[in-house]
Design a protein around this motif. Structure first.
Motif, PDB file in Angstrom:
ATOM      1  N   LEU B 121      -9.330  -1.960   8.829  1.00 53.26           N
ATOM      2  CA  LEU B 121     -10.017  -0.797   9.392  1.00 53.26           C
ATOM      3  C   LEU B 121      -9.157   0.460   9.243  1.00 53.26           C
ATOM      4  O   LEU B 121      -9.666   1.574   9.247  1.00 53.26           O
ATOM      5  N   PHE B 122      -7.848   0.270   9.121  1.00 54.75           N
ATOM      6  CA  PHE B 122      -6.953   1.429   9.091  1.00 54.75           C
ATOM      7  C   PHE B 122      -6.322   1.721   7.734  1.00 54.75           C
ATOM      8  O   PHE B 122      -6.018   2.872   7.437  1.00 54.75           O
ATOM      9  N   VAL B 123      -6.089   0.707   6.923  1.00 52.20           N
ATOM     10  CA  VAL B 123      -5.319   0.967   5.695  1.00 52.20           C
ATOM     11  C   VAL B 123      -6.066   1.846   4.694  1.00 52.20           C
ATOM     12  O   VAL B 123      -5.447   2.479   3.851  1.00 52.20           O
ATOM     13  N   LYS B 125      -7.754   4.466   5.495  1.00 51.44           N
ATOM     14  CA  LYS B 125      -8.001   5.798   6.040  1.00 51.44           C
ATOM     15  C   LYS B 125      -7.241   6.867   5.274  1.00 51.44           C
ATOM     16  O   LYS B 125      -6.206   6.616   4.673  1.00 51.44           O
TER      17      LYS B 125
END
Lengths: 241, 326
Positions: B121-123, B125
């Protein structure tokens, strides 16, 4: 579940996006939006700028007019391509399963970076189940990130349509505290109320006591519900900026 | 990641330190590719901006004590791409980050499993320039497991890797980190091996990896030693960082070391490479670094949110010499 013609909105946004991003980016984006596959949906939302770029979009006056007809008050002027792409992605999400729809989008808020938050709050006026996002909107107003606040406050019809009086008043006060341009707030005059006038006058006295100034719009909002003599007396304390 | 502090290596009493003369590096730009701004004050941001730091990378790490739930991880990652990035922009410093599960907390396997689930979910961004800082601490089996899983994640996401090397049994841990990265078919040119010292640098460079050095008082490299390293090994694939965090550390380590290098006759080209350019070259392989973004606010509409009179997103200056606070 939606208060407007969703099909018309999707078609119009699709046309505008196609005019503003490269064909391969559109080929990718037009295949996204399935919220039953959460991981893919999340990844598409996050990687939007990698696909669409971040250039400011162009939109014709006719398109802007049409947008306002489909969803009154909703505007995308001066948006970047990634912001529009993200809102388009959200507009593609199937809302039939209310619980899932809410959970997937709420989860995006929880893990969002700044530009994602801007896109998410910009999308509030076109999301399904308008009343479900009231608390989320109030939470956004507690943000201290300028661009996020502006996404909620400026040219966004959602807050004026849905917030309670107390939450609305917080929005106006937060805008004042953060040097926002009050004139860009949708529904500023329509939602004006006596309680807000009281808060504004107290604030004006406090600022006066501190030897600080207030924005001139404050008097404009306070005057309809405040005795003219009182307004003038407080005004005497200092000059406006 | 910071260190377990040892306060035993105090500087010798009686030695008069030379003052940091910022004019030696005036006009130079610096990139600090490892600094934990979440633990730093606004004074630090201001001092860094004044000293020429135009961009930085904040690696995800532990918080000095273990997290007990997944939400703490999520809120932390989200603060790295959210609030901290905004805070940095107020000082005109471009803030990037690397996202990863640090080695210490990899040892809580139940939690580590959940962290692995939210990492995707974050990499992807915006502004996430790598997976990091990951690697070994105690060199346990669990650390190895999550190091390997995250190397695969980096490969899949097309991101560089920022590798923390252990304090204890450092040389062996560093070798093992590189062996495993190669086993997972990562191009060493996309892997930044951090916290090097005189004992590890040669092999790291010989095997084609980037060698980062942390200038951190008492426990890692001192910058006089760093000057000698650059004299010996040159500037290719070498970068320095402050790794400043909640411990006794120095967010000006990069500009200070540049000044010391200048005083010691290291060429301007070499200084630029190890304090600016190499870090950009390494981490820009993420596709997320654009030098045109440096020195401007990330978001031109961003404004400081307080009760002040700011315009254009800059923090106001406080006159610290004045007794008056207005």
């Amino acid at each position: 579940m939606f208060g407007y013609d969703t099909e018309a909105l999707r078609n119009l946004l699709a046309t505008i996006i196609q005019n503003n991003i490269k064909p391969d980016a559109w080929a990718w984006l037009s295949n996204q939006g399935d919220i039953t596959n959460t991981a893919t949906f999340n990844a598409a939302f996050a990687m939007m700028p990698r696909k669409t770029g971040k250039a400011v979009i162009t939109i014709t006056p006719e398109q802007a007019q049409e947008l306002n007809t489909i969803r009154p008050g909703f505007t995308i002027e001066d948006w970047t391509a990634d912001r529009l792409g993200r809102v388009y992605l959200l507009s593609q999400a199937n809302a039939t399963d209310k619980e899932r729809y809410f959970a997937v989008i709420e989860n995006l808020f929880l893990a969002a970076e700044m530009n994602e938050l801007v896109a998410l709050y910009s999308a509030l006026p076109v999301l399904a189940y308008a009343d479900q996002w009231v608390k989320r909107c109030a939470e956004g107003i507690r943000s201290n990130i300028g661009s996020v606040l502006e996404a909620i406050m400026y040219h966004n019809p959602y807050p004026a349509e849905n917030l309670s009086e107390a939450a609305w008043n917080q929005l106006v006060m937060k805008a004042i505290f953060t040097d926002k341009q009050l004139t860009l707030i949708t529904g500023l005059n329509e939602r004006n109320n006596p309680e807000l006038a009281r808060i504004l006058m107290d604030f004006a006295r406090e600022r006066g006591a501190a030897g600080r100034s207030v924005v001139p719009e404050l008097w404009h909002l306070a005057s309809p519900f405040t005795d003219a003599g009182i307004v003038n007396a407080v005004k005497q304390q200092y000059t406006t900026i | 990641m910071c260190c377990s502090h040892s306060f035993e290596d105090k500087p010798l009493p009686g030695q008069k330190p030379e003052a940091f003369d910022i004019t030696a590096v005036k006009g130079m730009k610096f990139f600090d590719p490892h600094v934990h701004m979440t633990s730093r004050t606004t004074d630090d941001y201001q001092a860094m901006a004044d000293a020429g730091v135009v961009a930085l990378i904040e690696p995800a790490f532990w918080l000095g004590q273990p997290r007990t739930g997944i939400d703490s991880f999520r809120d932390y990652y989200s603060s790295l791409v959210g609030w901290e990035r905004f805070r940095s922009s107020q000082f005109g410093i471009k803030h990037y980050c690397t996202i990863g599960l640090n080695s210490r907390e990899a040892n809580n396997e139940a939690l580590a499993e959940q962290v692995m689930e939210i990492l995707p979910l974050f990499v992807y961004k915006d502004g996430v320039v790598g997976v990091g800082e990951i690697g070994f601490d105690d060199q346990t089996a669990a650390e190895e497991k999550y190091y390997r899983l995250q190397l695969d994640l980096a490969k899949e996401a097309g991101l560089p890797v920022q590798v923390h090397t252990p304090h204890r049994d450092k040389k062996h841990g560093t070798q093992r980190s590189m062996d495993i990265a190669l086993e997972h078919c990562l191009d060493p040119y996309t892997v930044i091996i951090d916290h090097n010292n005189e004992e590890t640098v040669k092999e790291v460079l010989d095997r084609g990896f980037w060698a980062a050095f942390t200038i951190y008082p008492f426990t890692k490299m001192g910058n006089q030693r760093m000057v000698e390293v650059v004299k010996q090994y040159g500037s290719e694939r070498i970068m320095i960082n402050s790794a400043a965090d909640w411990g006794i550390s120095d967010p000006l380590a990069v500009p200070k070391t540049a000044a010391l290098m200048k005083l010691n006759g290291i060429s301007a080209e070499d200084i630029e490479l190890v304090t600016y350019r190499n870090a950009i070259t390494a981490f820009a392989q993420s596709g997320q670094i654009d030098e045109a973004d440096f020195g401007v606010n990330i978001d031109q509409s961003a404004k400081f949110e307080g009760n002040s009179i700011l315009r254009g997103g800059q923090q106001p200056r406080v006159d610290k010499s004045s007794i008056i606070i207005s």
